[in-house]
Design a protein around this motif. Structure first.
Motif, PDB file in Angstrom:
ATOM      1  N   ASP A  39     -10.652   1.818   4.164  1.00 19.76           N
ATOM      2  CA  ASP A  39     -11.052   1.899   2.759  1.00 19.76           C
ATOM      3  C   ASP A  39      -9.895   2.400   1.894  1.00 19.76           C
ATOM      4  N   ILE A  40      -9.194   3.407   2.364  1.00 18.54           N
ATOM      5  CA  ILE A  40      -8.059   3.950   1.608  1.00 18.54           C
ATOM      6  C   ILE A  40      -6.941   2.912   1.491  1.00 18.54           C
ATOM      7  N   VAL A  41      -6.654   2.197   2.568  1.00 19.90           N
ATOM      8  CA  VAL A  41      -5.625   1.148   2.506  1.00 19.90           C
ATOM      9  C   VAL A  41      -6.042   0.084   1.493  1.00 19.90           C
ATOM     10  N   ARG A  42      -7.295  -0.304   1.510  1.00 21.99           N
ATOM     11  CA  ARG A  42      -7.776  -1.322   0.557  1.00 21.99           C
ATOM     12  C   ARG A  42      -7.681  -0.824  -0.882  1.00 21.99           C
ATOM     13  N   GLN A  43      -8.017   0.442  -1.105  1.00 20.85           N
ATOM     14  CA  GLN A  43      -7.892   1.011  -2.454  1.00 20.85           C
ATOM     15  C   GLN A  43      -6.452   0.927  -2.950  1.00 20.85           C
ATOM     16  N   SER A  44      -5.505   1.108  -2.038  1.00 17.51           N
ATOM     17  CA  SER A  44      -4.091   1.118  -2.420  1.00 17.51           C
ATOM     18  C   SER A  44      -3.554  -0.279  -2.713  1.00 17.51           C
ATOM     19  N   GLY A  45      -4.223  -1.295  -2.184  1.00 12.34           N
ATOM     20  CA  GLY A  45      -3.730  -2.658  -2.333  1.00 12.34           C
ATOM     21  C   GLY A  45      -2.696  -3.042  -1.290  1.00 12.34           C
ATOM     22  N   ALA A  46      -2.395  -2.136  -0.365  1.00 12.80           N
ATOM     23  CA  ALA A  46      -1.416  -2.407   0.693  1.00 12.80           C
ATOM     24  C   ALA A  46      -2.002  -3.379   1.712  1.00 12.80           C
ATOM     25  N   GLY A  47      -1.117  -3.978   2.488  1.00  4.19           N
ATOM     26  CA  GLY A  47      -1.552  -4.839   3.576  1.00  4.19           C
ATOM     27  C   GLY A  47      -1.931  -4.003   4.789  1.00  4.19           C
ATOM     28  N   LEU A  48      -2.814  -4.531   5.604  1.00  2.55           N
ATOM     29  CA  LEU A  48      -3.258  -3.824   6.806  1.00  2.55           C
ATOM     30  C   LEU A  48      -2.898  -4.654   8.032  1.00  2.55           C
ATOM     31  N   ALA A  49      -1.994  -4.130   8.857  1.00  3.83           N
ATOM     32  CA  ALA A  49      -1.586  -4.834  10.079  1.00  3.83           C
ATOM     33  C   ALA A  49      -2.641  -4.704  11.167  1.00  3.83           C
ATOM     34  N   GLY A  50      -3.385  -3.604  11.152  1.00  5.71           N
ATOM     35  CA  GLY A  50      -4.400  -3.362  12.169  1.00  5.71           C
ATOM     36  C   GLY A  50      -4.451  -1.895  12.523  1.00  5.71           C
ATOM     37  N   ALA A  51      -4.997  -1.625  13.713  1.00  5.08           N
ATOM     38  CA  ALA A  51      -5.128  -0.246  14.173  1.00  5.08           C
ATOM     39  C   ALA A  51      -4.687  -0.141  15.619  1.00  5.08           C
ATOM     40  N   GLY A  52      -3.979   0.931  15.916  1.00  5.69           N
ATOM     41  CA  GLY A  52      -3.584   1.263  17.275  1.00  5.69           C
ATOM     42  C   GLY A  52      -4.346   2.503  17.701  1.00  5.69           C
ATOM     43  N   ILE A  53      -5.088   2.382  18.774  1.00  5.31           N
ATOM     44  CA  ILE A  53      -5.982   3.452  19.221  1.00  5.31           C
ATOM     45  C   ILE A  53      -5.592   3.871  20.638  1.00  5.31           C
ATOM     46  N   VAL A  54      -5.598   5.162  20.895  1.00  3.29           N
ATOM     47  CA  VAL A  54      -5.293   5.646  22.238  1.00  3.29           C
ATOM     48  C   VAL A  54      -6.484   5.387  23.156  1.00  3.29           C
ATOM     49  N   ILE A  55      -7.659   5.913  22.815  1.00  2.13           N
ATOM     50  CA  ILE A  55      -8.847   5.774  23.661  1.00  2.13           C
ATOM     51  C   ILE A  55      -9.999   5.233  22.819  1.00  2.13           C
ATOM     52  N   GLU A  56     -10.583   4.138  23.283  1.00  2.00           N
ATOM     53  CA  GLU A  56     -11.738   3.569  22.593  1.00  2.00           C
ATOM     54  C   GLU A  56     -12.954   3.665  23.499  1.00  2.00           C
ATOM     55  N   LEU A  62       1.331   5.826  -0.460  1.00  2.00           N
ATOM     56  CA  LEU A  62       0.729   4.586   0.032  1.00  2.00           C
ATOM     57  C   LEU A  62       0.829   3.508  -1.050  1.00  2.00           C
ATOM     58  N   PRO A  63       2.052   2.999  -1.282  1.00  2.00           N
ATOM     59  CA  PRO A  63       2.231   1.989  -2.325  1.00  2.00           C
ATOM     60  C   PRO A  63       1.639   0.631  -1.936  1.00  2.00           C
ATOM     61  N   ALA A  64       1.352  -0.160  -2.933  1.00  2.00           N
ATOM     62  CA  ALA A  64       0.701  -1.457  -2.730  1.00  2.00           C
ATOM     63  C   ALA A  64       1.556  -2.445  -1.944  1.00  2.00           C
ATOM     64  N   ASP A  65       2.871  -2.258  -1.924  1.00  2.00           N
ATOM     65  CA  ASP A  65       3.720  -3.207  -1.192  1.00  2.00           C
ATOM     66  C   ASP A  65       3.906  -2.834   0.281  1.00  2.00           C
ATOM     67  N   ASP A  66       3.206  -1.824   0.748  1.00  2.00           N
ATOM     68  CA  ASP A  66       3.285  -1.428   2.154  1.00  2.00           C
ATOM     69  C   ASP A  66       2.491  -2.369   3.051  1.00  2.00           C
ATOM     70  N   VAL A  67       2.888  -2.395   4.322  1.00  2.00           N
ATOM     71  CA  VAL A  67       2.089  -2.992   5.392  1.00  2.00           C
ATOM     72  C   VAL A  67       1.789  -1.834   6.337  1.00  2.00           C
ATOM     73  N   VAL A  68       0.521  -1.499   6.460  1.00  2.00           N
ATOM     74  CA  VAL A  68       0.100  -0.263   7.115  1.00  2.00           C
ATOM     75  C   VAL A  68      -0.479  -0.532   8.500  1.00  2.00           C
TER      76      VAL A  68
END
Length: 188
Positions: A137-154, A113-119
């Motif tokens: 939280d893990i994405v933020r710790q890594s410094g990577a960008g966060l595109a969002g979340a894809g969920i099957v059932i909410e 999970l490198p910092a230059d990723d978009v997750v």
């Protein structure tokens, strides 16, 4: 996604007012062709977001996350619920599992999970949002960008998605449930 809603109505089992069992196609037995269609749908919703990696948590999210990653042609990484003895340099976050009624530490090796990723985070369910918060939280710790979340059932009535959306997070859901009880599921 209408096909998913139809499958939930035909095959899902509501236990009480908070548990939806969809083990015939999603999180015990898997319908691979259907998983691929759901993965493509989620990938299409995030097309153009520059995603370089998909992240999920073991175990039920792995199949859908893999299908999304396949559609996006990027790797998928899953957070482990128990740190392996071979993992030494990791990002860690504590989450509470309402299904298991326990807190667990999830871990991801820093090298994946490198910092230059978009997750893009992908998971099978979003209820209280604990797993999703831990992955964020893990994405933020890594410094990577966060595109969002894809969920099957909410499960909207459990408010996890609402809290994260209020913080500005983009969440795309294939089937959103307003309420449910044995014999009845109401979609948003």
């Amino acid at each position: 996604m209408q096909e998913l809603k139809d499958r939930i109505l035909a095959e899902g089992e509501v236990i009480g007012t908070h548990i939806l069992k969809v083990d015939t196609f999603l999180n015990h037995q898997i319908d691979p062709a259907f998983i691929l269609r759901m993965g493509k749908e989620l990938a299409d919703r995030f097309a153009g977001a520059g995603i370089t990696r998909v992240l999920t948590v073991e175990a039920s999210g792995i199949a859908v996350a893999s299908a999304v990653a396949l559609s996006l042609n990027v790797p998928v990484v899953f957070a482990k619920k128990k740190q392996a003895s071979t993992q030494s340099d990791v990002y860690t976050s504590q989450i509470y599992s309402f299904t298991r009624q326990e807190s667990v530490n999830i871990t991801v090796s820093k090298k994946f999970l490198p910092a230059d990723d978009v997750v893009l985070i992908v998971d099978d369910f979003l209820a209280h949002g604990e797993a999703l918060k831990g992955l964020v939280d893990i994405v933020r710790q890594s410094g990577a960008g966060l595109a969002g979340a894809g969920i099957v059932i909410e499960k909207l009535f459990q408010r996890g998605g609402a809290a994260l959306r209020a913080e500005g997070m983009r969440i795309e859901t294939l089937a959103a449930i307003e309420r449910m009880e044995p014999g009845k599921i109401v979609f948003a």
